[in-house]
Scaffold this motif. Sequence first.
Motif, PDB file in Angstrom:
ATOM      1  N   VAL A  23      35.758  28.589  42.250  1.00 23.04           N
ATOM      2  CA  VAL A  23      36.622  28.734  43.430  1.00 23.04           C
ATOM      3  C   VAL A  23      37.065  30.187  43.597  1.00 23.04           C
ATOM      4  O   VAL A  23      37.089  30.717  44.720  1.00 23.04           O
ATOM      5  CB  VAL A  23      37.850  27.800  43.323  1.00 23.04           C
ATOM      6  N   LYS A  24      37.404  30.856  42.496  1.00 20.53           N
ATOM      7  CA  LYS A  24      37.811  32.260  42.587  1.00 20.53           C
ATOM      8  C   LYS A  24      36.687  33.134  43.115  1.00 20.53           C
ATOM      9  O   LYS A  24      36.905  34.002  43.973  1.00 20.53           O
ATOM     10  CB  LYS A  24      38.253  32.777  41.202  1.00 20.53           C
ATOM     11  N   ALA A  25      35.475  32.924  42.605  1.00 21.72           N
ATOM     12  CA  ALA A  25      34.338  33.750  43.009  1.00 21.72           C
ATOM     13  C   ALA A  25      33.965  33.506  44.475  1.00 21.72           C
ATOM     14  O   ALA A  25      33.822  34.454  45.262  1.00 21.72           O
ATOM     15  CB  ALA A  25      33.140  33.470  42.106  1.00 21.72           C
ATOM     16  N   ILE A  26      33.811  32.222  44.852  1.00 18.07           N
ATOM     17  CA  ILE A  26      33.461  31.893  46.236  1.00 18.07           C
ATOM     18  C   ILE A  26      34.601  32.277  47.172  1.00 18.07           C
ATOM     19  O   ILE A  26      34.374  32.790  48.283  1.00 18.07           O
ATOM     20  CB  ILE A  26      33.124  30.396  46.376  1.00 18.07           C
ATOM     21  N   GLY A  27      35.834  32.033  46.735  1.00 20.74           N
ATOM     22  CA  GLY A  27      37.002  32.371  47.552  1.00 20.74           C
ATOM     23  C   GLY A  27      37.050  33.856  47.862  1.00 20.74           C
ATOM     24  O   GLY A  27      37.345  34.256  48.998  1.00 20.74           O
ATOM     25  N   PHE A  28      36.737  34.683  46.858  1.00 25.40           N
ATOM     26  CA  PHE A  28      36.717  36.133  47.090  1.00 25.40           C
ATOM     27  C   PHE A  28      35.672  36.490  48.148  1.00 25.40           C
ATOM     28  O   PHE A  28      35.957  37.251  49.081  1.00 25.40           O
ATOM     29  CB  PHE A  28      36.409  36.877  45.788  1.00 25.40           C
ATOM     30  N   MET A  29      34.460  35.960  48.012  1.00 24.80           N
ATOM     31  CA  MET A  29      33.384  36.316  48.938  1.00 24.80           C
ATOM     32  C   MET A  29      33.689  35.861  50.360  1.00 24.80           C
ATOM     33  O   MET A  29      33.482  36.609  51.321  1.00 24.80           O
ATOM     34  CB  MET A  29      32.061  35.722  48.448  1.00 24.80           C
ATOM     35  N   VAL A  30      34.187  34.639  50.508  1.00 25.31           N
ATOM     36  CA  VAL A  30      34.492  34.120  51.842  1.00 25.31           C
ATOM     37  C   VAL A  30      35.681  34.854  52.447  1.00 25.31           C
ATOM     38  O   VAL A  30      35.626  35.336  53.591  1.00 25.31           O
ATOM     39  CB  VAL A  30      34.771  32.604  51.784  1.00 25.31           C
ATOM     40  N   LEU A  31      36.770  34.963  51.685  1.00 23.31           N
ATOM     41  CA  LEU A  31      38.000  35.566  52.200  1.00 23.31           C
ATOM     42  C   LEU A  31      37.794  37.037  52.559  1.00 23.31           C
ATOM     43  O   LEU A  31      38.128  37.477  53.665  1.00 23.31           O
ATOM     44  CB  LEU A  31      39.121  35.417  51.169  1.00 23.31           C
ATOM     45  N   PHE A  32      37.214  37.804  51.629  1.00 23.96           N
ATOM     46  CA  PHE A  32      37.059  39.229  51.874  1.00 23.96           C
ATOM     47  C   PHE A  32      35.929  39.512  52.861  1.00 23.96           C
ATOM     48  O   PHE A  32      35.945  40.544  53.537  1.00 23.96           O
ATOM     49  CB  PHE A  32      36.851  39.973  50.553  1.00 23.96           C
ATOM     50  N   TYR A  57      37.242  46.850  47.329  1.00 18.91           N
ATOM     51  CA  TYR A  57      36.468  45.604  47.241  1.00 18.91           C
ATOM     52  C   TYR A  57      35.817  45.479  45.860  1.00 18.91           C
ATOM     53  O   TYR A  57      35.792  44.397  45.267  1.00 18.91           O
ATOM     54  CB  TYR A  57      35.391  45.586  48.321  1.00 18.91           C
ATOM     55  N   ALA A  58      35.266  46.581  45.365  1.00 18.30           N
ATOM     56  CA  ALA A  58      34.623  46.565  44.049  1.00 18.30           C
ATOM     57  C   ALA A  58      35.626  46.224  42.953  1.00 18.30           C
ATOM     58  O   ALA A  58      35.326  45.456  42.031  1.00 18.30           O
ATOM     59  CB  ALA A  58      33.977  47.921  43.771  1.00 18.30           C
ATOM     60  N   MET A  59      36.831  46.776  43.065  1.00 14.43           N
ATOM     61  CA  MET A  59      37.871  46.514  42.062  1.00 14.43           C
ATOM     62  C   MET A  59      38.277  45.040  42.063  1.00 14.43           C
ATOM     63  O   MET A  59      38.391  44.410  41.002  1.00 14.43           O
ATOM     64  CB  MET A  59      39.101  47.389  42.349  1.00 14.43           C
ATOM     65  N   VAL A  60      38.473  44.467  43.264  1.00 13.56           N
ATOM     66  CA  VAL A  60      38.880  43.057  43.358  1.00 13.56           C
ATOM     67  C   VAL A  60      37.773  42.149  42.826  1.00 13.56           C
ATOM     68  O   VAL A  60      38.045  41.151  42.149  1.00 13.56           O
ATOM     69  CB  VAL A  60      39.249  42.691  44.811  1.00 13.56           C
ATOM     70  N   ALA A  61      36.521  42.496  43.116  1.00 17.51           N
ATOM     71  CA  ALA A  61      35.397  41.715  42.585  1.00 17.51           C
ATOM     72  C   ALA A  61      35.421  41.720  41.058  1.00 17.51           C
ATOM     73  O   ALA A  61      35.198  40.679  40.424  1.00 17.51           O
ATOM     74  CB  ALA A  61      34.073  42.286  43.094  1.00 17.51           C
ATOM     75  N   ASP A  62      35.691  42.875  40.461  1.00 13.92           N
ATOM     76  CA  ASP A  62      35.823  42.960  39.000  1.00 13.92           C
ATOM     77  C   ASP A  62      36.945  42.059  38.497  1.00 13.92           C
ATOM     78  O   ASP A  62      36.816  41.402  37.455  1.00 13.92           O
ATOM     79  CB  ASP A  62      36.094  44.410  38.578  1.00 13.92           C
ATOM     80  N   LEU A  63      38.058  42.047  39.228  1.00 14.87           N
ATOM     81  CA  LEU A  63      39.220  41.270  38.803  1.00 14.87           C
ATOM     82  C   LEU A  63      38.943  39.766  38.785  1.00 14.87           C
ATOM     83  O   LEU A  63      39.484  39.045  37.946  1.00 14.87           O
ATOM     84  CB  LEU A  63      40.422  41.560  39.721  1.00 14.87           C
ATOM     85  N   VAL A  64      38.087  39.289  39.714  1.00 18.35           N
ATOM     86  CA  VAL A  64      37.785  37.850  39.741  1.00 18.35           C
ATOM     87  C   VAL A  64      36.591  37.507  38.865  1.00 18.35           C
ATOM     88  O   VAL A  64      36.167  36.348  38.810  1.00 18.35           O
ATOM     89  CB  VAL A  64      37.537  37.341  41.187  1.00 18.35           C
ATOM     90  N   GLY A  65      36.041  38.516  38.167  1.00 18.38           N
ATOM     91  CA  GLY A  65      34.958  38.263  37.224  1.00 18.38           C
ATOM     92  C   GLY A  65      33.576  38.550  37.737  1.00 18.38           C
ATOM     93  O   GLY A  65      32.601  38.422  36.994  1.00 18.38           O
ATOM     94  N   LEU A  66      33.453  38.931  39.020  1.00 19.45           N
ATOM     95  CA  LEU A  66      32.147  39.292  39.573  1.00 19.45           C
ATOM     96  C   LEU A  66      31.833  40.748  39.260  1.00 19.45           C
ATOM     97  O   LEU A  66      32.695  41.498  38.805  1.00 19.45           O
ATOM     98  CB  LEU A  66      32.140  39.082  41.094  1.00 19.45           C
ATOM     99  N   SER A  67      30.595  41.151  39.519  1.00 21.39           N
ATOM    100  CA  SER A  67      30.230  42.554  39.370  1.00 21.39           C
ATOM    101  C   SER A  67      30.854  43.360  40.504  1.00 21.39           C
ATOM    102  O   SER A  67      30.903  42.906  41.655  1.00 21.39           O
ATOM    103  CB  SER A  67      28.706  42.699  39.403  1.00 21.39           C
ATOM    104  N   GLY A  68      31.330  44.570  40.187  1.00 19.96           N
ATOM    105  CA  GLY A  68      31.911  45.436  41.200  1.00 19.96           C
ATOM    106  C   GLY A  68      30.951  45.764  42.319  1.00 19.96           C
ATOM    107  O   GLY A  68      31.356  45.957  43.471  1.00 19.96           O
ATOM    108  N   ILE A  69      29.647  45.804  42.005  1.00 21.27           N
ATOM    109  CA  ILE A  69      28.665  46.148  43.038  1.00 21.27           C
ATOM    110  C   ILE A  69      28.550  45.050  44.093  1.00 21.27           C
ATOM    111  O   ILE A  69      28.197  45.330  45.233  1.00 21.27           O
ATOM    112  CB  ILE A  69      27.275  46.468  42.430  1.00 21.27           C
ATOM    113  N   VAL A  70      28.866  43.813  43.727  1.00 21.12           N
ATOM    114  CA  VAL A  70      28.874  42.732  44.719  1.00 21.12           C
ATOM    115  C   VAL A  70      30.007  42.969  45.717  1.00 21.12           C
ATOM    116  O   VAL A  70      29.842  42.776  46.930  1.00 21.12           O
ATOM    117  CB  VAL A  70      29.025  41.356  44.037  1.00 21.12           C
TER     118      VAL A  70
END
Length: 285
Positions: free
Chosen positions: A187-196, A235-248
């Motif tokens: 949910v955190k990973a998908i939520g980040f991608m959809v929300l941002f 965006y890269a920093m928030v992706a890191d915070l939710v456990g995704l790669s910063g490049i995503v």
Amino acid sequence: MSAEGVMSSIEFQMSLLLFVALAGYLLASRINQSAVIGEILVGLIVGPSVLGLVTYTDFVSSIAHLGAIILLFVIGFEFNIREIFNIRYGFIAGFGVIIPWIGGYATALLFHFDTQGAFFVGTALTATSIAITANVLREINQLQSKAAKAIIGAAVIDDVLSLLALAITEDVVSGSFTIEGIVLVFVKAIGFMVLFGLLGVSVISTFLMKLDHSRIAEKFPEFVFITAMMIAFLYAMVADLVGLSGIVGAFLAGVSMESVGLRRSKDLKEGAEYLQIIFASIFFV
């Protein structure tokens, strides 16, 4: 300054890294391959594996990380937000995670790894190198092809699924596996991608275009570009915070700004490409 001080200076390291990158271009032209291939090969030769001329210091690591983030930010400009959430790419990514995970686990057991070690071998094989793939596709002018869209779209989703695979493996090995914990990661990973993603398309892109018509942008044409780069790193920093790669996260920022049209300010993609040429070269080395 002593010879040792010169060798360890930032100026010398940057000069050496870019010299090596140029050597990679020359090698690539000789063997008729992508510049990425040449840079990686030369990097292996001058690195600790062979000659040991360049070591992987914190400085080199930081510069390389910047290169990967800027590269994926630039690649994002070639994609529309709807293309990232294509269900077909989800199926491709699913097979791209499940098959290596099971295959790696079975192969590790075949070579007498214990169960825990086999789990981690399988998990490691679920990861993809989206930066290398994207840059090769960009070099051969294929980023707008259907195949490229599928490859990059699936690789972004793969990052989410690989995160899930790692979470499951860690929990299974530690004996703390729960469905609730895995669902939370997902949910955190998908939520980040959809929300941002929605935030970028509906709010940030509009904000940048309005900023382009402001007095500050008229006086300083680079103002909007600096703002866009700030958002990309955020965006890269928030992706890191939710456990995704910063490049995503950086890629998603680029996708969000794909439709931004500027009149007074410097072009976002063109400016980012100049940064990418320098820093991504170091990343591949």
